[in-house]
Design a protein around this motif. Structure first.
Motif, mmCIF file in Angstrom:
data_model
loop_
_atom_site.group_PDB
_atom_site.id
_atom_site.type_symbol
_atom_site.label_atom_id
_atom_site.label_comp_id
_atom_site.label_asym_id
_atom_site.label_seq_id
_atom_site.Cartn_x
_atom_site.Cartn_y
_atom_site.Cartn_z
ATOM 1 N N SER A 90 56.886 38.011 39.417
ATOM 2 C CA SER A 90 57.599 39.200 38.932
ATOM 3 C C SER A 90 57.893 39.410 37.411
ATOM 4 N N ARG A 91 58.199 38.992 36.574
ATOM 5 C CA ARG A 91 57.993 38.546 34.763
ATOM 6 C C ARG A 91 58.096 39.142 33.959
ATOM 7 N N TYR A 92 56.855 39.036 34.689
ATOM 8 C CA TYR A 92 54.972 38.938 33.480
ATOM 9 C C TYR A 92 54.472 40.633 34.330
ATOM 10 N N CYS A 93 54.678 40.997 35.676
ATOM 11 C CA CYS A 93 53.688 41.707 36.509
ATOM 12 C C CYS A 93 54.525 41.974 37.441
ATOM 13 N N SER A 94 54.358 43.766 37.456
ATOM 14 C CA SER A 94 55.216 44.287 38.366
ATOM 15 C C SER A 94 54.885 44.361 39.983
ATOM 16 N N GLN A 95 53.198 43.627 39.852
ATOM 17 C CA GLN A 95 53.117 43.373 40.971
ATOM 18 C C GLN A 95 53.746 41.694 42.212
ATOM 19 N N PRO A 96 53.368 42.053 43.249
ATOM 20 C CA PRO A 96 54.259 40.724 43.669
ATOM 21 C C PRO A 96 52.982 39.700 43.950
ATOM 22 N N LEU A 97 52.282 38.609 43.467
ATOM 23 C CA LEU A 97 51.740 37.410 42.999
ATOM 24 C C LEU A 97 51.176 38.185 44.610
ATOM 25 N N GLU A 98 51.383 37.715 46.244
ATOM 26 C CA GLU A 98 50.770 37.438 47.065
ATOM 27 C C GLU A 98 49.424 38.900 46.944
ATOM 28 N N THR A 99 50.244 39.799 46.829
ATOM 29 C CA THR A 99 48.970 41.005 46.493
ATOM 30 C C THR A 99 48.463 41.678 44.961
ATOM 31 N N PHE A 100 48.218 40.613 44.212
ATOM 32 C CA PHE A 100 47.929 40.609 43.126
ATOM 33 C C PHE A 100 46.570 39.311 43.716
ATOM 34 N N ALA A 101 47.166 38.135 44.287
ATOM 35 C CA ALA A 101 46.434 37.373 44.831
ATOM 36 C C ALA A 101 45.383 38.070 45.346
ATOM 37 N N THR A 102 45.265 38.716 46.730
ATOM 38 C CA THR A 102 44.329 39.767 47.630
ATOM 39 C C THR A 102 43.608 40.238 47.162
ATOM 40 N N GLU A 103 44.604 41.342 46.483
ATOM 41 C CA GLU A 103 43.014 41.967 44.864
ATOM 42 C C GLU A 103 42.949 41.100 44.590
ATOM 43 N N ALA A 104 42.517 39.879 43.566
ATOM 44 C CA ALA A 104 41.586 39.903 42.830
ATOM 45 C C ALA A 104 40.844 38.705 43.483
ATOM 46 N N TYR A 105 41.054 38.001 44.899
ATOM 47 C CA TYR A 105 40.026 38.108 45.498
ATOM 48 C C TYR A 105 39.207 38.465 46.317
ATOM 49 N N ALA A 106 39.408 39.822 46.134
ATOM 50 C CA ALA A 106 38.756 40.750 47.177
ATOM 51 C C ALA A 106 37.609 41.342 45.638
ATOM 52 N N HIS A 107 37.904 41.165 45.219
ATOM 53 C CA HIS A 107 37.479 41.588 43.632
ATOM 54 C C HIS A 107 35.993 41.008 43.477
ATOM 55 N N VAL A 108 36.761 39.742 43.195
ATOM 56 C CA VAL A 108 36.073 38.251 42.886
ATOM 57 C C VAL A 108 34.324 38.135 44.687
ATOM 58 N N GLN A 109 34.994 38.435 45.480
ATOM 59 C CA GLN A 109 33.907 38.348 46.915
ATOM 60 C C GLN A 109 33.367 39.981 47.260
ATOM 61 N N ALA A 110 33.827 40.473 46.105
ATOM 62 C CA ALA A 110 33.002 42.352 46.118
ATOM 63 C C ALA A 110 31.485 41.836 45.688
ATOM 64 N N ASN A 111 31.598 40.633 44.405
ATOM 65 C CA ASN A 111 30.841 40.337 43.834
ATOM 66 C C ASN A 111 30.140 39.695 43.414
ATOM 67 N N TYR A 112 30.206 38.063 45.269
ATOM 68 C CA TYR A 112 29.340 36.944 45.794
ATOM 69 C C TYR A 112 28.599 37.285 44.674
ATOM 70 N N ALA A 113 27.238 37.954 44.709
ATOM 71 C CA ALA A 113 26.036 38.070 44.397
ATOM 72 C C ALA A 113 25.845 36.871 43.331
ATOM 73 N N LEU A 114 27.081 38.009 42.034
ATOM 74 C CA LEU A 114 26.414 37.745 40.754
ATOM 75 C C LEU A 114 27.440 36.277 40.302
ATOM 76 N N LEU A 115 28.030 36.077 41.361
ATOM 77 C CA LEU A 115 29.190 34.532 41.042
ATOM 78 C C LEU A 115 28.290 33.013 40.707
ATOM 79 N N PRO A 116 27.857 32.108 39.609
ATOM 80 C CA PRO A 116 27.254 31.528 39.254
ATOM 81 C C PRO A 116 27.520 30.182 40.825
#
Length: 194
Positions: A90-116
């Motif tokens: 919370s010192r570095y980001c206005s978004q809660p860590l849990e929300t940030f993590a959920t969104e980050a996972y979703a972004h990565v999973q949405a591009n699964y075919a591009l992942l090594p």
């Protein structure tokens, strides 16, 4: 820096975030296979690593670890620093860590075919065990270090690095607190140049 920092330092840009996340699994001759903004994220990852690896404050952390963990001191430092980012997110980001993590996972999973392939293998486990959020607790970092120790080619001692973190917690925290704002400033400048 480790997964959380690389994702966080991607200017809230999903394509940049994807590139920054997968960069360690992409060889130089594969770079052109990715969309332009993902390529920029891969380049940003390497700039972050170079800045971190040559920074005097990070050197202090690594030198404290080096007698016990030798060449793994850099890896351990990266993971410790992800802990301090997660623990005080919370010192570095206005978004809660849990929300940030959920969104980050979703972004990565949405591009699964591009992942090594390597990333495709560990991503389900990462999401299932919510690594990014678990980093906020020393126990989460300890588990991550134990996992790395099991996969290390040579005896690394990383399975004891959680104890080391607790023993010198304030020193590592202070070093991270001095270093991370400088890294943020550097990354903000670099993102403008991409």
């Amino acid at each position: 820096m480790n997964y959380l920092a690389h994702l966080f330092l991607s200017d809230n840009d999903p394509a940049l975030q994807l590139g920054n996340f997968i960069a360690d699994g992409v060889r130089a001759n594969q770079l052109q296979q990715y969309p332009a903004r993902v390529q920029q994220g891969i380049r940003l990852h390497h700039l972050i690593d170079r800045f971190t690896d040559t920074h005097a404050v990070v050197h202090e952390s690594k030198e404290r670890l080096r007698p016990k963990y030798r060449k793994y001191a850099s890896v351990i430092t990266d993971i410790y620093y992800d802990h301090f980012l997660a623990a005080d997110f919370s010192r570095y980001c206005s978004q809660p860590l849990e929300t940030f993590a959920t969104e980050a996972y979703a972004h990565v999973q949405a591009n699964y075919a591009l992942l090594p392939a390597r990333v495709q293998r560990f991503l389900p486990y990462m999401v299932q065990h919510n690594w990014l959020v678990s980093y906020a607790q020393v126990e989460g970092i300890t588990q991550a270090l134990r996992g790395l120790s099991r996969r290390a080619t040579f005896a690394s001692g990383m399975e004891t690095a959680g104890e080391e973190l607790l023993e010198n917690y304030e020193s590592y925290k202070e070093e991270f607190s001095r270093f991370f704002p400088e890294l943020q400033q550097y990354v903000a400048q670099q993102v403008q140049l991409l």
